[in-house]
Design a protein around this motif. Sequence first.
Motif, mmCIF file in Angstrom:
data_model
loop_
_atom_site.group_PDB
_atom_site.id
_atom_site.type_symbol
_atom_site.label_atom_id
_atom_site.label_comp_id
_atom_site.label_asym_id
_atom_site.label_seq_id
_atom_site.Cartn_x
_atom_site.Cartn_y
_atom_site.Cartn_z
ATOM 1 N N TYR A 36 4.603 -7.361 7.959
ATOM 2 C CA TYR A 36 4.816 -5.829 7.514
ATOM 3 C C TYR A 36 5.555 -5.991 6.218
ATOM 4 O O TYR A 36 6.246 -6.798 5.962
ATOM 5 C CB TYR A 36 5.223 -4.971 8.604
ATOM 6 C CG TYR A 36 6.585 -5.361 9.169
ATOM 7 C CD1 TYR A 36 7.962 -4.965 8.621
ATOM 8 C CD2 TYR A 36 6.563 -6.359 10.099
ATOM 9 C CE1 TYR A 36 9.077 -5.277 9.098
ATOM 10 C CE2 TYR A 36 7.735 -6.697 10.736
ATOM 11 C CZ TYR A 36 9.170 -6.347 10.072
ATOM 12 O OH TYR A 36 10.131 -6.615 10.627
ATOM 13 N N SER A 37 5.661 -4.867 5.605
ATOM 14 C CA SER A 37 6.286 -4.714 4.273
ATOM 15 C C SER A 37 7.196 -3.625 4.225
ATOM 16 O O SER A 37 6.731 -2.491 4.691
ATOM 17 C CB SER A 37 5.351 -4.681 3.204
ATOM 18 O OG SER A 37 6.001 -4.080 1.916
ATOM 19 N N ASN A 39 8.428 -2.362 1.748
ATOM 20 C CA ASN A 39 8.017 -1.433 0.425
ATOM 21 C C ASN A 39 6.985 -0.288 1.031
ATOM 22 O O ASN A 39 7.112 0.938 0.656
ATOM 23 C CB ASN A 39 7.564 -2.202 -0.536
ATOM 24 C CG ASN A 39 8.724 -2.788 -1.398
ATOM 25 O OD1 ASN A 39 9.695 -2.524 -1.594
ATOM 26 N ND2 ASN A 39 8.482 -4.009 -1.973
ATOM 27 N N GLU A 40 6.174 -0.846 1.905
ATOM 28 C CA GLU A 40 5.045 -0.131 2.318
ATOM 29 C C GLU A 40 6.005 0.867 3.324
ATOM 30 O O GLU A 40 5.348 2.177 3.336
ATOM 31 C CB GLU A 40 4.116 -0.882 2.955
ATOM 32 C CG GLU A 40 2.919 -1.630 2.143
ATOM 33 C CD GLU A 40 2.329 -2.689 2.779
ATOM 34 O OE1 GLU A 40 2.357 -2.495 4.097
ATOM 35 O OE2 GLU A 40 1.700 -3.693 2.063
ATOM 36 N N SER A 111 2.311 -2.155 8.858
ATOM 37 C CA SER A 111 3.249 -1.709 8.338
ATOM 38 C C SER A 111 3.445 -0.068 8.971
ATOM 39 O O SER A 111 4.491 0.501 9.149
ATOM 40 C CB SER A 111 3.256 -1.191 6.800
ATOM 41 O OG SER A 111 3.532 -2.720 6.329
#
Length: 444
Positions: A36-37, A39-40, A111
Amino acid sequence: MKNNFKDISIKTIGEKNLIKHFYPFTREDYVPNKQYSFNEIIGLLIAYINSEQLKVFDFQLFKEKCINSFSAYIDDEEETINLLENLYFKEEKINLDSLLIKQIFLPSTKSKKVFEIFKDMINTKKINVDFESNSNFLEQIITNQFKKEFKSDNLKTSNTSYLPFLEKFFRKDLEFLNTNKHYFSKNLESFLELYLFIYCSQLALNLQPVENALSVPSSQELYFILNYETASNERKKVSEFGYKKLYDKAKYIFPYMSLLSIFSKVLKNDNLKLYELEDIFNNDDIELMRNFHIKFREAKKLPSNESLLPETNIKEVLTNIFNSTFEQFLEYNFQGKKNIVERKGPLNKVHKAFETQIAAPFLVNRKRAGKVLVMDQDRLILLTNIAIGEKKKVRFQELLTEFNNRGIYFDIKSQVELINVFEKVGNIERKSDSGDAVYVKTTI
């Protein structure tokens, strides 16, 4: 809705195990690279709090609109415009130090699943967070143009958090962090990473033993050391209530949460928690739940039910159901026979995902002492600042209580090291030589 259990079928229960809510990781996530990120996730968080949804985004058209707006303020147009285009839109990215821009990231399914943890902790309550940042007039042009790319989205349907004691701190800490724009922007990812770990670790500790799973969650002891400290088995709190215990309890997350998904489906309540079951079922429902237990074991290909406990009340019936849901993931069932369906491998992968996707940033391997949870100075100062909050300074013992409230514990030896770190940072204030008269100040 509990009448739905009367004629429940094996098909309704199903052979497969799935988690629908409250935990984002599956056996596919056992790999070491993060799935996952942040940022997202930050982009999703901003959109949710601001009740916004990004329209179909055309980067080239957006860049042209911004450049046209720049032209109204610039005399030496061509050369300067080329410079600004290279500065703010190089490599087809919006190069702007603004959290708002993170909404442009297209979030992955994982995410989105991780974001659900934070969404549940915010729930539908109004939260005062402003994601604007200080910027020059050109950057403000880009920001204002970017805001036009959104449409209102007021659908804030959400579950409540599985851990009600934690959600109030999350909202409070997020709002406080936002009181300093620069500090907020710099530390938001670390803040979310910390709370993701706290949530998942406290979830694990509040699911096992079964008495915990059937009780309203509360902060459970989980001990850290500072990242430069030595660890040894003589430090009982660290060895007995540290990562070893946490990782052992984490293997129950998937079995218990998949059982919750079955109860949620039958009761038609996606916001159901395991600790609410004793409020729904009572001693008049013992036979109802016994019948469900029989059908559950048939669906999971387990041998006929032989109670692990005498069943004289509903809690004991529920406890046996919990034990069965874990039994299906063992190589050998509780009767000593090899399980018909092999689920040990998948559970091991889900279990490993807890370490690779959640715990890894907080872990070090101290050889003989094994893996221990550590807190580095940057994360400690962040935790300290949000724990102190608007008070500006608190007594050291009060600070430790605030840590504990959030699921972070330190033994006596680490407490001494905490004061040493704070003295080096310069946020200690001593009223006397007494430990009770030591105050810790915020660094914001």
